[in-house]
Design a protein around this motif. Structure first.
Motif, PDB file in Angstrom:
ATOM      1  N   LYS A  52       0.826  -1.203   0.000  1.00 48.35           N
ATOM      2  CA  LYS A  52       0.000   0.000   0.000  1.00 48.35           C
ATOM      3  C   LYS A  52       0.872   1.271   0.000  1.00 48.35           C
ATOM      4  O   LYS A  52       1.895   1.327   0.679  1.00 48.35           O
ATOM      5  CB  LYS A  52      -0.867  -0.042   1.262  1.00 48.35           C
ATOM      6  N   ILE A  53       0.440   2.241  -0.742  1.00 50.19           N
ATOM      7  CA  ILE A  53       1.135   3.528  -0.766  1.00 50.19           C
ATOM      8  C   ILE A  53       0.242   4.558  -0.093  1.00 50.19           C
ATOM      9  O   ILE A  53      -0.931   4.705  -0.464  1.00 50.19           O
ATOM     10  CB  ILE A  53       1.448   3.949  -2.213  1.00 50.19           C
ATOM     11  N   THR A  54       0.774   5.230   0.909  1.00 55.06           N
ATOM     12  CA  THR A  54      -0.021   6.203   1.665  1.00 55.06           C
ATOM     13  C   THR A  54       0.582   7.590   1.532  1.00 55.06           C
ATOM     14  O   THR A  54       1.797   7.751   1.675  1.00 55.06           O
ATOM     15  CB  THR A  54      -0.042   5.836   3.166  1.00 55.06           C
ATOM     16  N   PHE A  55      -0.272   8.543   1.269  1.00 53.61           N
ATOM     17  CA  PHE A  55       0.182   9.922   1.222  1.00 53.61           C
ATOM     18  C   PHE A  55      -0.059  10.527   2.599  1.00 53.61           C
ATOM     19  O   PHE A  55      -1.204  10.759   2.989  1.00 53.61           O
ATOM     20  CB  PHE A  55      -0.551  10.686   0.120  1.00 53.61           C
ATOM     21  N   GLY A  56       1.009  10.721   3.334  1.00 52.74           N
ATOM     22  CA  GLY A  56       0.920  11.055   4.744  1.00 52.74           C
ATOM     23  C   GLY A  56       0.351  12.433   5.016  1.00 52.74           C
ATOM     24  O   GLY A  56       0.167  13.239   4.105  1.00 52.74           O
ATOM     25  N   PRO A  57       0.105  12.674   6.296  1.00 52.26           N
ATOM     26  CA  PRO A  57      -0.516  13.937   6.703  1.00 52.26           C
ATOM     27  C   PRO A  57       0.471  15.103   6.647  1.00 52.26           C
ATOM     28  O   PRO A  57       1.677  14.908   6.529  1.00 52.26           O
ATOM     29  CB  PRO A  57      -0.936  13.667   8.146  1.00 52.26           C
ATOM     30  N   GLY A  58      -0.085  16.304   6.721  1.00 54.72           N
ATOM     31  CA  GLY A  58       0.758  17.489   6.840  1.00 54.72           C
ATOM     32  C   GLY A  58       1.202  18.066   5.509  1.00 54.72           C
ATOM     33  O   GLY A  58       1.974  19.012   5.461  1.00 54.72           O
ATOM     34  N   ILE A  59       0.743  17.483   4.407  1.00 56.46           N
ATOM     35  CA  ILE A  59       1.149  17.970   3.090  1.00 56.46           C
ATOM     36  C   ILE A  59      -0.121  18.324   2.312  1.00 56.46           C
ATOM     37  O   ILE A  59      -1.091  17.568   2.341  1.00 56.46           O
ATOM     38  CB  ILE A  59       1.900  16.857   2.308  1.00 56.46           C
ATOM     39  N   ALA A  60      -0.104  19.454   1.640  1.00 58.28           N
ATOM     40  CA  ALA A  60      -1.274  19.849   0.832  1.00 58.28           C
ATOM     41  C   ALA A  60      -1.233  19.086  -0.485  1.00 58.28           C
ATOM     42  O   ALA A  60      -0.826  19.609  -1.524  1.00 58.28           O
ATOM     43  CB  ALA A  60      -1.249  21.356   0.597  1.00 58.28           C
ATOM     44  N   TRP A  61      -1.661  17.818  -0.443  1.00 56.32           N
ATOM     45  CA  TRP A  61      -1.476  16.940  -1.599  1.00 56.32           C
ATOM     46  C   TRP A  61      -2.208  17.437  -2.839  1.00 56.32           C
ATOM     47  O   TRP A  61      -1.792  17.167  -3.959  1.00 56.32           O
ATOM     48  CB  TRP A  61      -1.901  15.501  -1.266  1.00 56.32           C
ATOM     49  N   ASP A  62      -3.287  18.183  -2.626  1.00 51.69           N
ATOM     50  CA  ASP A  62      -4.013  18.648  -3.814  1.00 51.69           C
ATOM     51  C   ASP A  62      -3.209  19.652  -4.644  1.00 51.69           C
ATOM     52  O   ASP A  62      -3.514  19.888  -5.800  1.00 51.69           O
ATOM     53  CB  ASP A  62      -5.362  19.256  -3.402  1.00 51.69           C
ATOM     54  N   GLU A  63      -2.144  20.194  -4.036  1.00 50.83           N
ATOM     55  CA  GLU A  63      -1.300  21.106  -4.813  1.00 50.83           C
ATOM     56  C   GLU A  63      -0.245  20.362  -5.631  1.00 50.83           C
ATOM     57  O   GLU A  63       0.457  20.966  -6.434  1.00 50.83           O
ATOM     58  CB  GLU A  63      -0.543  22.063  -3.878  1.00 50.83           C
ATOM     59  N   PHE A  64      -0.099  19.080  -5.393  1.00 51.77           N
ATOM     60  CA  PHE A  64       0.978  18.337  -6.054  1.00 51.77           C
ATOM     61  C   PHE A  64       0.470  17.565  -7.269  1.00 51.77           C
ATOM     62  O   PHE A  64      -0.643  17.060  -7.264  1.00 51.77           O
ATOM     63  CB  PHE A  64       1.606  17.334  -5.083  1.00 51.77           C
ATOM     64  N   ILE A  65       1.299  17.477  -8.261  1.00 51.53           N
ATOM     65  CA  ILE A  65       1.056  16.554  -9.366  1.00 51.53           C
ATOM     66  C   ILE A  65       1.690  15.223  -8.953  1.00 51.53           C
ATOM     67  O   ILE A  65       2.836  15.199  -8.497  1.00 51.53           O
ATOM     68  CB  ILE A  65       1.758  17.038 -10.654  1.00 51.53           C
ATOM     69  N   VAL A  66       0.942  14.149  -9.106  1.00 51.51           N
ATOM     70  CA  VAL A  66       1.479  12.831  -8.752  1.00 51.51           C
ATOM     71  C   VAL A  66       1.402  11.931  -9.984  1.00 51.51           C
ATOM     72  O   VAL A  66       0.369  11.847 -10.642  1.00 51.51           O
ATOM     73  CB  VAL A  66       0.665  12.191  -7.604  1.00 51.51           C
ATOM     74  N   VAL A  67       2.499  11.284 -10.282  1.00 55.84           N
ATOM     75  CA  VAL A  67       2.540  10.367 -11.429  1.00 55.84           C
ATOM     76  C   VAL A  67       2.941   8.978 -10.947  1.00 55.84           C
ATOM     77  O   VAL A  67       3.883   8.841 -10.157  1.00 55.84           O
ATOM     78  CB  VAL A  67       3.538  10.879 -12.497  1.00 55.84           C
TER      79      VAL A  67
END
Ligand SMILES: Cc1cc2nc3c(=O)[nH]c(=O)nc-3n(C[C@H](O)[C@H](O)[C@H](O)COP(=O)(O)OP(=O)(O)OC[C@H]3O[C@@H](n4cnc5c(N)ncnc54)[C@H](O)[C@@H]3O)c2cc1C
Ligand code: FES
Ligand code: FES
Lengths: 751, 167, 288
Positions: A52-67
């Protein structure tokens, strides 16, 4: 026509002024409007299923492009030879630092924390970290047997010689990984637009390698991919294959976000993730006659390729062909293989396999000398290849080679005999020991075997509207002087001043594929094509009556201007054609391995400080025969720089591995020599001429990497009378060996 | 006091500094590296990042006449300072003697270490106009070059010293 | 660069007094940064725990070297270049001048400070063995006033010191009583410049009437803190320098240190080299 020669003269470097004023543009100096910055999330473990890949807390993930691998439009592969290396790991990883995910953001400072906040569950699998572990096949990590590639070279009847031998000498030699450590880290910028396609700008050696990789990855046609080389701050092979990976990553991010994306590695990431020189192990078993002539031998060579094939087959090929060195082997069997381990793939580095097998051979020659009771000089003289003899691959030496003379000259220039005697006497006293060592060797120029034929390189020369000349090649400049020398060749061919010739930026939209800038092939192979293409320009102008048999530079420019005005774009092309008499059999590994060899004898003088066990190189003499020297300053710079890297390889640079991961990936603990560590390298050339290269040139770029290690280690043995068979040779190793020799004294009792 | 100071976190500061003879004012976080301010805000990309940890010297600049690694200088510590970068060394199109010597002697191969190397040499020649080879080697030992083996660099510096002495 | 500058605060008060007031207002909250050659490296690697920094770089009060007939008082903010260039440091405290000359390259020497080396408290710090043999004393300053502590009691463990959270090192004091000694120092690193010590030694010695009259030997990188070799010093004092003494001195020296295996070297190598260096030093005294 100007009477003065341009070839053979040290003209100013084409891009020199930009470099000394700080104006030269490297990839990190380029900023595009709206550009984002990319970063790579990498595996923390050597071999594993990815959970499993988890995007951890404390980061504004919606601002990031993820590929992820799912975003790849074409094939998830870095196209090269075997196409087994994914661009992004999908489900499994096979080495630490393998790319898994990509992130991009407009604020570069937010990326490191975001990368750290991605957590990945691993379901670890057993992993292999050494050649020996790989050979046991306790795990099969690649193919059916962990072997990427193997070669067999057989000449004569090896099995029959052992009973005829007066001496049989065996030895095992090892070399470690080496980081290229170009001072400019890797970097790429990609920009994508559905109409125009993909453009990348980067620090790279081989624009068309990147081009090919991006076509497959992005599912684009050739005309929709453009690769531009920026000024490149050192490469040494380290920017041969890995830039395709970084370009691929930048490209995927650029496609996803619709904006340009820049990826610049910092030093830690560059050291951890990119390629290094292949570690190697070579075993020799040699049969000799009473008078020290080689009757034959077996050479077993193994290199550690890391987790994917990448360039290992080609590196192995060069290692194999150089394994017999500059000697005549009536009978020989060379078995070579590249094996898989769970380390990041090892790759191209100046010398490309030859430094490994030549270290083994030239150490082995000193061992043979001792067993047979001859000097290191004499054993070499008795076995040197001579004109008319055949190399291990049965390539006949056709040039007027005289290695005995080359060796004698090196001994004379280095004052070898006097020094050897003096050191032996002085070593009785004092707190240091001095020794002197030699290495005699060769380096093949151009691609191995049928390589050049398959590449079928093309070069263009353009007569421009203003009457000047432009060289069109994909051969890249990264310090060696490509731009300068190719312009010299064109200028000399056309009888023009050097200033009238420029060279195009290596941009796949603008230049033909003149092949990769590797294998010491640029001056010899590409230079020759530049010469032909330039001749084409001249012939056209003469044919159309615009130019007479003799002409001034101004007349040439005027003719060229007229030609362009009348007929538009004025270009001449030349394509590589293999000489008819060049024969190579890829299956038997037999034939003309290289169009030409450069030959050299290096002499190293070393001091071992018996208080600290540090070895320093006090004097280094590098004598080589490289055909015609086209630019003395650049040529000397290539040799001196290569020797410096060789000294680093031998005495300073150790990659410390733990579970497939480099532990010392910083400049503070991966130790390359500073200006306070290196001797003055005394560089001498002998010119023998070469029919294959432009104006008689052969390749020189890689040669100087081959000789330092054995010459220095031979010198250390001479100083201490203790043999050392692996590099890097650090003070700690010297200490342990001395201790072992004087056992049972306790630690500290050595001195 | 404590209150007002902690408010400053995430606040950009105005920092004035003289760069290559021109007074510049930048808005930056005080811990931004001088290297990044020069490269990203002032467009002076001659200083390079080779390591970001003080080892390679490719980011060298002069700060109040002292050679420093700009990757290790927070910009606030360069406030009101006089900075010289490689871009400030040549007088217009006229190259500095050192730059010419590097060109002629083959002191620049790939060129990535060159700006830092030339500034380190410049710093050395100011203090020691007639350096010995040993002194040149020591003076440049914080600037790593992977291409040249330093030989032609050392020659270039010696040549520049001779030419400056003759001038 | 693996830190985000926006997450960090840095202030640069104009006076030493202002800095110590700030430290006193929030003890432990502010990390001093002098030349930054340790702090910025941690910061760039994304490993700097402190978020609030106070610059003490170039504070005039910290950058003076004062010489009196009895002692030299070196401001903690003096750089290695300042030390290398100072006449009295060169002539009377050559161990320190030499250590300064091989602390990183020139750019590092123009920024790195003696105070930084002391408070960073690395076992491999090059100037610390010299401070030990010179019996250096530190002047520490806070709003509470100044105190003077021997350096040997200050550095208590691996990267640990007795500096209170509101204190700065103000100066380093060295008594001017070592000019009559033979000074010996060597740094053993992975290369001749820009190297972190695998072992370093600073030593002073004097011979009179054929015997070792007084010696002071300190080693770096062979224990969690730089060490004075008290046993070895005791062993050799009053004895003539002979081969047998070298052998026993080596043995005792090796027994006094606690070297480790790490990324830079091995414990066995460090021990052997430390012993060799001690022996080499004693030989030099013998020749003197
Ligand atoms: C490339 C490079 C090479 C190096 N080589 C060497 C070497 O060869 N030998 C060696 O010993 N070191 C070396 N170092 C480490 C470093 O340069 C030294 O430790 C230097 O002395 C640190 O001083 P600074 O002023 O830069 O410290 P800073 O980084 O500013 O501070 C270091 C620590 O000391 C504290 N501090 C600084 N001054 C004071 C003060 N007056 N009072 C209280 N606390 C203070 C800071 O809060 C911080 O905790 C090297 C560093 C680099 C980057
Ligand atoms: S980038 Fe600053 S010293 Fe390397
Ligand atoms: S010229 Fe390439 S690093 Fe120095």
């Amino acid at each position: 026509m100007t009477g003065d020669h341009i070839v053979g003269v040290s003209v100013p470097r084409k891009e020199g002024r930009d470099k000394v004023t700080g104006r030269a543009q490297y990839v990190d100096d380029l900023t595009l409007p709206g550009m984002l910055f990319g970063a790579t999330v990498r595996s923390q473990v050597p071999r594993s299923k990815i959970g499993k890949i988890t995007f951890g807390p404390g980061i504004a993930w919606d601002e990031f492009i993820v590929v992820t691998a799912r975003d790849i439009p074409g094939k998830n592969v870095i196209a090269l030879i075997a196409n087994d290396q994914p661009c992004l790991a999908d489900g499994v990883v096979n080495h630490p630092e393998e790319p898994i995910l990509l992130l991009a953001h407009s604020d570069r400072h937010l990326l490191p924390q975001a990368v750290a906040a991605v957590s990945i569950e691993y379901d670890q699998l057993p992993a292999l970290f050494t050649v020996e572990q790989s050979e046991t096949r306790s795990e099969v990590i690649w193919g059916s047997d962990n072997i990427f590639k193997s070669y067999l070279v057989e000449k004569g009847d090896v099995d029959g010689i052992w009973k005829k031998a007066d001496y049989i000498v065996e030895g095992e030699y090892k070399t470690g990984a080496q980081e290229q450590l170009y001072i400019e880290n890797n970097g790429m910028i990609a920009s994508f637009d559905a109409q125009q396609g993909m453009t990348v700008w980067g620090s790279l050696q081989c624009p068309f390698y990147v081009h090919k990789a991006l076509m497959a990855l992005c599912n684009l046609t050739a005309d929709k991919v453009r690769v531009v080389q920026m000024e490149t701050g050192g490469a040494f092979g380290g920017k041969e294959e890995y830039p395709s990976m970084i370009a691929a990553h930048a490209a995927l991010l650029a496609i996803k976000c619709g904006r340009p994306v820049k990826i610049i590695y910092d030093r830690l990431e560059d050291m951890a993730a990119t390629t290094k020189r292949h570690p190697s192990r070579t075993r020799h078993r040699t049969a000799l006659s009473k008078d020290g002539r080689i009757l034959g031998g077996e050479i077993e060579l193994t290199i550690d390729g890391g987790a994917y094939v990448t360039l290992s087959p080609v590196v192995l090929s060069r290692a194999t062909i150089h394994a017999g060195g500059a000697y005549y082997w009536p009978n020989v069997r060379i078995t070579a293989k590249a094996v898989a381990t769970n380390a990041p793939p090892h790759g191209a580095f100046r010398g490309f396999g030859a430094p490994q097998s030549l270290f083994a051979l030239e150490r082995h020659m000193d061992r043979i000398a001792q067993v047979v009771g001859l000097s290191p000089v004499e054993i070499r003289k008795r076995n040197f290849l001579q004109p008319g003899q055949m190399t291990t691959t049965e390539q006949t030496v056709r040039e007027p080679l005289d290695l005995v003379r080359l060796l004698d000259r090196a001994l004379e220039l280095s004052d070898y005999h006097a020094k050897k005697q003096r050191f032996a006497k002085e070593n009785e006293l004092g707190t240091s020991r001095k020794g002197i060592g030699i290495a005699a060797f060769l380096h093949g120029a151009g691609f191995t075997g049928s390589g050049e034929r398959n590449l079928s390189s093309v070069v263009g020369v353009e007569g421009c509207a203003d009457g000047t000349i432009k060289v069109l090649v994909s051969s890249t400049e990264f310090g060696q002087g490509t731009k300068t020398v190719l312009c010299q060749i064109a200028a000399e061919t056309l009888g023009l001043p050097y200033e009238n010739v420029e060279i195009a930026q290596a941009d796949t939209d603008q230049v033909p594929n003149s092949g990769p800038t590797v294998a010491s092939r640029t001056v010899m192979v590409v230079g020759k094509l530049v010469q032909s293409a330039a001749l084409g320009i001249k012939q056209t102008l003469m044919g159309s009556g615009l130019l007479g048999d003799s002409y001034s530079a101004e007349q040439f420019r005027s003719a060229c201007r007229t030609q362009v005005a009348a007929h538009g774009q004025f270009r001449s092309w030349a394509r590589y054609e293999a000489p008819a008499d060049v024969f190579w059999d890829d299956d038997k590994y037999r034939g003309e391995a290289y169009a030409a060899f450069a030959w050299a004898v290096y002499v190293a003088e070393a001091t071992v400080d018996m208080t600290t066990y540090n070895v320093s190189v006090d004097d280094f003499l590098a004598l080589q025969e490289v055909g015609k020297v086209l630019h003395p300053v650049l040529a000397r710079g290539q040799i001196a720089g290569g020797v410096a890297q060789g000294i680093g390889y031998t005495l300073y640079e150790k990659v410390i591995w733990q579970n497939g991961r480099m532990q010392n990936g910083q400049m503070t603990n991966y130790i390359m020599p500073t200006s306070a560590d290196l001797p003055v390298v005394r560089v001498f050339f002998e010119e023998m001429g070469n029919v294959h290269g432009a104006f008689g040139a052969k390749g020189i770029g890689e040669l100087p990497m081959d000789g330092p290690a054995p010459a220095i280690v031979n010198a250390v043995e001479d100083a201490l009378k203790v043999p050392f068979d692996s590099i890097p040779l650090l003070p700690e190793d010297v200490f342990e060996a001395l201790l072992a020799k004087r056992e049972p004294q306790s630690v500290g009792g050595v001195r | 006091m404590t209150e007002s100071l902690s408010l400053e976190i995430r606040a950009l500061h105005e920092v004035s500094l003289t760069v290559n003879g021109e007074l510049k004012t930048v808005r930056a976080y005080p811990m931004e590296r001088l290297l990044d301010v020069l490269r990203h805000q002032l467009g002076l990309t001659g200083a390079k990042e080779g390591c970001g940890e003080g080892e390679c010297g490719s980011c060298s600049v002069l700060l109040n006449d002292a050679l420093v690694n700009s990757c290790l200088v927070p910009v606030l510590q360069a406030k009101d300072a006089d900075i010289v970068t490689i871009e400030g060394l040549a007088a217009g199109v006229q190259l500095d003697v050192l730059q010419e010597a590097f060109l002629k002697s083959g002191g620049a191969q790939c060129g990535i270490c060159t700006p830092g190397m030339i500034l380190a040499a410049h710093h050395l020649l100011r203090r020691k106009p007639n350096p010995t080879t040993e002194e040149i080697r020591e003076g440049l030992s914080g600037n790593l070059c992977r291409c040249t083996g330093y030989i032609q660099i050392v020659e270039a510096v010696a040549e520049a010293a001779r030419r400056r002495a003759a001038a | 660069m693996r830190s985000n500058p926006a997450d960090y605060q840095l202030v640069a008060p104009a006076s030493l007094q202002a800095v110590v007031s700030l430290l006193a207002a929030e003890p432990g909250a502010w990390l001093p940064i002098a030349g930054g050659t340790d702090v910025m490296v941690q910061y760039a690697a994304g490993k700097l725990p402190a978020r609030k920094l106070v610059s003490i770089w170039n504070l005039p009060e910290l950058r003076r070297i004062e010489v009196s007939p009895e002692e030299i008082r070196i401001g903690a903010g003096c750089t290695y270049t300042d030390l290398r260039e100072h006449e009295v440091v060169q002539s009377e405290f050559s161990l320190l001048a030499r250590a300064a000359a091989w602390t990183g390259g020139i750019a590092n020497q123009n920024r790195g400070t003696l105070g930084g080396n002391i408070v960073n408290a690395s076992p491999a710090a090059d100037s610390l063995p010299a401070l030990l043999v010179y019996d250096a004393e530190l002047i520490l300053i806070s709003v509470r006033g100044e105190r003077r502590v021997p350096y040997k009691d200050f550095h208590t463990g691996y990267k640990k010191t007795k500096l209170a959270s509101d204190e700065l090192v103000r100066a380093v004091c060295l008594a001017r009583r070592f000019s009559g000694y033979l000074a010996y120092t060597r740094k053993v690193g992975a290369r001749n410049a820009q190297a972190i010590s695998k072992v370093c030694i600073a030593a002073l010695g004097r011979r009179a009437s054929g015997v070792v009259e007084d010696v002071r030997i300190a080693l770096g990188s062979v224990a969690p803190v730089p060490l004075r070799l008290a046993e070895t010093e005791r062993l050799v004092t009053g004895k003539p320098v002979e081969p047998s003494l070298l052998v026993s001195a080596k043995r005792v020296a090796i027994a006094e240190i606690q070297p480790i295996d790490d990324i830079r070297s091995t414990a066995r190598y460090r021990a052997a080299v430390a012993g060799n260096l001690v022996a080499e030093f004693l030989e030099k005294i013998g020749e003197n």
